[in-house]
Design an enzyme around this catalytic site. Sequence first.
Site, PDB file in Angstrom:
ATOM      1  N   ARG A  75       0.818  -1.214   0.000  1.00  0.00           N
ATOM      2  CA  ARG A  75       0.000   0.000   0.000  1.00  0.00           C
ATOM      3  C   ARG A  75       0.853   1.266   0.000  1.00  0.00           C
ATOM      4  NH1 ARG A  75      -4.941  -1.791  -1.583  1.00  0.00           N
ATOM      5  NH2 ARG A  75      -5.516  -3.656  -0.412  1.00  0.00           N
ATOM      6  N   HIS A 122       5.098  -9.769  -6.564  1.00  0.00           N
ATOM      7  CA  HIS A 122       3.901  -8.992  -6.871  1.00  0.00           C
ATOM      8  C   HIS A 122       4.204  -7.517  -6.624  1.00  0.00           C
ATOM      9  CE1 HIS A 122      -0.226  -7.726  -7.198  1.00  0.00           C
ATOM     10  NE2 HIS A 122      -0.697  -8.964  -7.222  1.00  0.00           N
ATOM     11  N   TYR A 181       0.030  -2.533  -4.804  1.00  0.00           N
ATOM     12  CA  TYR A 181      -1.277  -2.141  -5.325  1.00  0.00           C
ATOM     13  C   TYR A 181      -1.342  -0.659  -5.694  1.00  0.00           C
ATOM     14  CZ  TYR A 181      -2.942  -6.578  -3.311  1.00  0.00           C
ATOM     15  OH  TYR A 181      -3.128  -7.901  -3.006  1.00  0.00           O
ATOM     16  N   HIS A 194      -0.844  -5.413 -11.510  1.00  0.00           N
ATOM     17  CA  HIS A 194      -2.181  -5.054 -11.981  1.00  0.00           C
ATOM     18  C   HIS A 194      -2.025  -3.967 -13.042  1.00  0.00           C
ATOM     19  CE1 HIS A 194      -4.282  -6.335  -7.956  1.00  0.00           C
ATOM     20  NE2 HIS A 194      -3.594  -7.316  -8.514  1.00  0.00           N
ATOM     21  N   GLU A 239      -1.694  -9.198 -14.867  1.00  0.00           N
ATOM     22  CA  GLU A 239      -2.706  -9.963 -14.154  1.00  0.00           C
ATOM     23  C   GLU A 239      -4.088  -9.687 -14.728  1.00  0.00           C
ATOM     24  OE1 GLU A 239      -4.505 -10.604  -9.656  1.00  0.00           O
ATOM     25  OE2 GLU A 239      -2.471  -9.819  -9.916  1.00  0.00           O
ATOM     26  N   ASP A 266      -5.980 -14.884 -12.762  1.00  0.00           N
ATOM     27  CA  ASP A 266      -6.549 -14.960 -11.423  1.00  0.00           C
ATOM     28  C   ASP A 266      -7.962 -15.542 -11.543  1.00  0.00           C
ATOM     29  OD1 ASP A 266      -8.170 -14.050  -9.081  1.00  0.00           O
ATOM     30  OD2 ASP A 266      -6.273 -13.141  -8.468  1.00  0.00           O
ATOM     31  N   HIS A 295     -10.769 -13.245 -10.306  1.00  0.00           N
ATOM     32  CA  HIS A 295     -10.940 -12.086 -11.173  1.00  0.00           C
ATOM     33  C   HIS A 295     -11.630 -12.437 -12.483  1.00  0.00           C
ATOM     34  CE1 HIS A 295      -7.320  -9.841  -9.142  1.00  0.00           C
ATOM     35  NE2 HIS A 295      -8.311 -10.096  -8.301  1.00  0.00           N
ATOM     36  N   HIS A 322      -3.245 -17.425 -10.253  1.00  0.00           N
ATOM     37  CA  HIS A 322      -3.654 -17.076  -8.898  1.00  0.00           C
ATOM     38  C   HIS A 322      -4.916 -17.885  -8.618  1.00  0.00           C
ATOM     39  CE1 HIS A 322      -1.595 -12.852  -8.643  1.00  0.00           C
ATOM     40  NE2 HIS A 322      -0.800 -13.842  -8.271  1.00  0.00           N
ATOM     41  N   ASP A 355     -13.923  -7.844  -6.599  1.00  0.00           N
ATOM     42  CA  ASP A 355     -12.602  -8.437  -6.387  1.00  0.00           C
ATOM     43  C   ASP A 355     -12.484  -8.794  -4.915  1.00  0.00           C
ATOM     44  OD1 ASP A 355      -9.985  -9.193  -6.195  1.00  0.00           O
ATOM     45  OD2 ASP A 355      -9.125  -7.313  -6.894  1.00  0.00           O
ATOM     46  N   HIS A 402     -11.596 -12.128  -2.737  1.00  0.00           N
ATOM     47  CA  HIS A 402     -11.172 -13.515  -2.741  1.00  0.00           C
ATOM     48  C   HIS A 402     -11.798 -14.280  -1.575  1.00  0.00           C
ATOM     49  CE1 HIS A 402      -7.199 -12.384  -5.030  1.00  0.00           C
ATOM     50  NE2 HIS A 402      -8.296 -11.899  -5.583  1.00  0.00           N
ATOM     51  N   GLU A 451      -4.057 -16.804  -2.932  1.00  0.00           N
ATOM     52  CA  GLU A 451      -4.168 -15.469  -2.334  1.00  0.00           C
ATOM     53  C   GLU A 451      -5.466 -15.398  -1.520  1.00  0.00           C
ATOM     54  OE1 GLU A 451      -2.141 -12.426  -5.471  1.00  0.00           O
ATOM     55  OE2 GLU A 451      -4.148 -13.137  -5.974  1.00  0.00           O
TER      56      GLU A 451
END
Length: 280
Positions: free
Chosen positions: A37, A67, A70, A107, A142, A176, A179, A211, A224, A226, A256
């Site tokens: 973040r 990864h 975000y 992303h 992704e 994913d 997703h 993913h 989104d 999970h 994830e």
Amino acid sequence: MLKIGCHLSSAKGFYAMGKDALSIGANTFQFFTRNPRGSKAKEIDPNDAAALRDLAKQEGISHILAHAPYTLNACSADPKVREFAHMVMQDDMQRMEYLPGSYYNFHPGSHTGQGEEVGIALIAEVLNAILTPEQTTTVLLETMAGKGTEVGCTFSQLRQIIDQVSLEDKMGVCLDTCHVYDAGYDLVNDLDGVLTQFDKEIGLSRLKAIHLNDSMNPFRSHKDRHQKIGEGSLGLSAMERIINHPVLRNLPFYLETPNELPGYAKEIALLRSLYHEKQE
């Protein structure tokens, strides 16, 4: 053999992640390159990276996936946000060379009202600026769920990005499951059809990683969220078909799901019990 792992905390370093992966029955893993973040990255200890490389060789850990945070948005309307994405990804490309031959997933971003075509061009522009012929890292786009102005929620969009990247041999896709199901690709009732469409629009040779996530939301919800394996709208039977599908079964799978290490260990054991080794 099923190649499966989960998302691990990188706070303790590379070698510790490798040991954590082995402790839960994993033979691969994913980690954030920096604060997911934010922007701050932990300084890499070359000895720690070397220790993970040695451990991976000894224990059969492969296809390590990093990864991106975000906070990246390579196609924002704000030039400062795009520059931040450029800066972070360029730095990550250099850092990834401590783990040669690994994957780097990000992303694609949100076009923030500029339109899909502009967003795609801006993402490719950043990729063309950071990719080098010498790098050993494969960068993965992704698949996204389609929230708001997200780019990458259709296979066509991902292909258009790749087509505009000069060093396209450095590019691949991470699919994913949560997703794509939320985006409207029916993995539950038409897995073969989804993969046929992927092959037609992108090419299965570009599919490098999965993913593996269940979804808290229904089909084509464009959310989104999970869910743990078998506890969401995809369900356990679909997960079993995915990990055993001839096109997918030899790819690396990364969990994830909303879990800590004990939960991941249970999911990994469950999925291994559903994997048909005799197809090897």
